[in-house]
Design a protein around this motif. Structure first.
Motif, PDB file in Angstrom:
ATOM      1  N   UNK A 180      41.206  46.886  40.848  1.00  0.00           N
ATOM      2  CA  UNK A 180      41.708  48.243  40.808  1.00  0.00           C
ATOM      3  C   UNK A 180      41.541  48.920  39.481  1.00  0.00           C
ATOM      4  N   UNK A 181      41.889  50.066  39.143  1.00  0.00           N
ATOM      5  CA  UNK A 181      41.638  50.598  37.815  1.00  0.00           C
ATOM      6  C   UNK A 181      41.170  49.426  36.998  1.00  0.00           C
ATOM      7  N   UNK A 182      41.601  48.243  37.397  1.00  0.00           N
ATOM      8  CA  UNK A 182      41.360  46.928  36.889  1.00  0.00           C
ATOM      9  C   UNK A 182      40.211  46.233  37.537  1.00  0.00           C
ATOM     10  N   UNK A 183      39.615  46.859  38.488  1.00  0.00           N
ATOM     11  CA  UNK A 183      38.494  46.217  39.162  1.00  0.00           C
ATOM     12  C   UNK A 183      37.343  45.988  38.204  1.00  0.00           C
ATOM     13  N   UNK A 184      37.147  46.929  37.287  1.00  0.00           N
ATOM     14  CA  UNK A 184      36.084  46.788  36.281  1.00  0.00           C
ATOM     15  C   UNK A 184      36.701  46.803  34.888  1.00  0.00           C
ATOM     16  N   UNK A 185      37.896  46.210  34.772  1.00  0.00           N
ATOM     17  CA  UNK A 185      38.626  46.263  33.507  1.00  0.00           C
ATOM     18  C   UNK A 185      37.816  45.688  32.351  1.00  0.00           C
ATOM     19  N   UNK A 186      37.168  44.562  32.572  1.00  0.00           N
ATOM     20  CA  UNK A 186      36.429  43.910  31.480  1.00  0.00           C
ATOM     21  C   UNK A 186      35.328  44.820  30.945  1.00  0.00           C
ATOM     22  N   UNK A 187      34.621  45.493  31.858  1.00  0.00           N
ATOM     23  CA  UNK A 187      33.567  46.405  31.416  1.00  0.00           C
ATOM     24  C   UNK A 187      34.163  47.579  30.647  1.00  0.00           C
ATOM     25  N   UNK A 188      35.236  48.137  31.181  1.00  0.00           N
ATOM     26  CA  UNK A 188      35.841  49.293  30.512  1.00  0.00           C
ATOM     27  C   UNK A 188      36.365  48.927  29.128  1.00  0.00           C
ATOM     28  N   UNK A 189      37.097  47.810  29.066  1.00  0.00           N
ATOM     29  CA  UNK A 189      37.662  47.388  27.782  1.00  0.00           C
ATOM     30  C   UNK A 189      36.555  47.032  26.797  1.00  0.00           C
ATOM     31  N   UNK A 190      35.532  46.328  27.280  1.00  0.00           N
ATOM     32  CA  UNK A 190      34.439  45.919  26.416  1.00  0.00           C
ATOM     33  C   UNK A 190      33.656  47.102  25.868  1.00  0.00           C
ATOM     34  N   UNK A 191      33.335  48.062  26.737  1.00  0.00           N
ATOM     35  CA  UNK A 191      32.578  49.228  26.286  1.00  0.00           C
ATOM     36  C   UNK A 191      33.390  50.101  25.343  1.00  0.00           C
ATOM     37  N   UNK A 192      34.692  50.228  25.632  1.00  0.00           N
ATOM     38  CA  UNK A 192      35.548  51.019  24.744  1.00  0.00           C
ATOM     39  C   UNK A 192      35.666  50.347  23.377  1.00  0.00           C
ATOM     40  N   UNK A 193      35.852  49.025  23.363  1.00  0.00           N
ATOM     41  CA  UNK A 193      35.946  48.298  22.099  1.00  0.00           C
ATOM     42  C   UNK A 193      34.635  48.398  21.325  1.00  0.00           C
TER      43      UNK A 193
END
Length: 341
Positions: A180-193
């Motif tokens: 959910x919003x977390x379905x692609x959490x790793x990608x979102x967090x990684x790209x933002x970082x």
């Protein structure tokens, strides 16, 4: 029915060629901005590149907005990929957090207690909220018309902070990093970082500490100011509805939205958000089709006696500031709760 007219005119059809050029030119502008930054080096001329990159960041954000409404591609996945590339990687904003917030706004525009865009801590858009303020917040409400412009320079920082907080909160929820919003959490967090670390490393490696800090303040401040100036005309100063208001979809979207008059330059500068009424009625309509939809929607509203609000860009700001000033005055003891018509 309006929806049939719009469909018959082909205004909901994909505009692949437009978006191919738009994405390409925006990416080229972003590359030019960062290339100029690298070539100029440790110089006060970097303030020029800061101004340019602020404008380009806003244009990248507009593309992310279009992707969030699935205006660009036919599939959800393709729009999502473009969204995270524009938001998380390109400008350092969480696409997942923003789409959730923005969808709530579209469902209940200018609705007290429901629309996150009127639940801003430092601003009050209704007399009820203004008089509920306490301490410093009450002071901010009272002088909000005068503080709005300075606060816009903090908009980018606020969005970055909210993005980071949202991703951190998702990480602490069981299973959220995989769905959910977390379905692609790793990608979102990684790209933002990656964006934040690359941005800060580039700035502090190329520039001296004082110039680096000033570059960030100018680039991020103007980026936030540009976004704020693009969003402010849309709903600020328009009617604020109660949470239990039963107004139907058509009236709700039209009565709470304002269009900004202008030509192609206005369309470009505001990312199509100047057609706010059409956008709220047909969120998935591609940006270049909004101008063609405008006369259809205006005529439809006129036939039904619905107020169709349009203003010049400066006129829309004046309306918004007058409304904020009127609401701010309601914080004085003995003032009525209602905002005068």
């Amino acid at each position: 029915m309006l929806s049939r007219q719009v469909q018959h005119a082909g205004l909901l059809a994909p505009r692949r060629r437009y978006y191919a050029w738009k994405i390409t030119l925006t990416a080229v502008a972003l590359a030019i901005g960062w290339s100029a930054f690298a070539l100029i080096g440790d110089s006060w001329w970097q303030l020029g590149s800061a101004v340019f990159l602020a404008a380009v960041f806003a244009q990248v954000g507009f593309l992310g907005h279009d992707a969030g409404h699935r205006q660009v591609f036919a599939t959800r996945r393709a729009n999502y990929v473009l969204g995270v590339l524009c938001g998380n990687l390109g400008i350092g904003l969480s696409y997942g957090w923003w789409t959730g917030k923005h969808n709530r706004h579209h469902a209940h525009p200018n609705t007290e207690g429901v629309d996150p865009d009127v639940m801003i801590g430092a601003l009050a858009f209704s007399g009820t909220r203004a008089q509920a303020g306490r301490g410093l917040q009450l002071v901010l409400f009272r002088y909000q018309a005068y503080l709005l412009v300075p606060m816009l320079f903090l908009e980018a920082a606020s969005l970055h902070g909210a993005s980071i907080r949202a991703l951190l909160q998702q990480a602490t929820q069981p299973g959220m990093s995989r769905r959910a919003n977390g379905r692609h959490w790793a990608w979102e967090a990684g790209l933002l970082a990656f964006h934040l670390s690359a941005y800060l490393c580039a700035v502090f490696l190329v520039l001296s500490p004082v110039r680096a800090v000033l570059f960030i303040l100018v680039q991020q401040g103007l980026f936030g100011f540009y976004l704020g100036c693009s969003f402010a005309p849309n709903h600020k100063g328009m009617p604020v509805l109660d949470a239990d208001d039963k107004t139907g979809f058509l009236r709700r979207q039209v009565l709470t939205s304002r269009n900004v008059r202008g030509g192609p330059l206005t369309d470009f500068a505001l990312g199509g958000l100047n057609y706010q009424i059409e956008h709220h009625l047909f969120p998935s309509m591609p940006r270049p089709s909004l101008r063609r939809a405008q006369p259809l929607v205006a005529a439809f509203c006129a036939e039904r006696g619905l107020p169709y609000c349009e203003a010049t860009l400066l006129g829309s700001y004046a309306q918004a500031l007058r409304h904020l000033n009127t609401v701010g005055k309601l914080t004085r003891p003995g003032s009525p709760v209602e905002v005068p018509a």
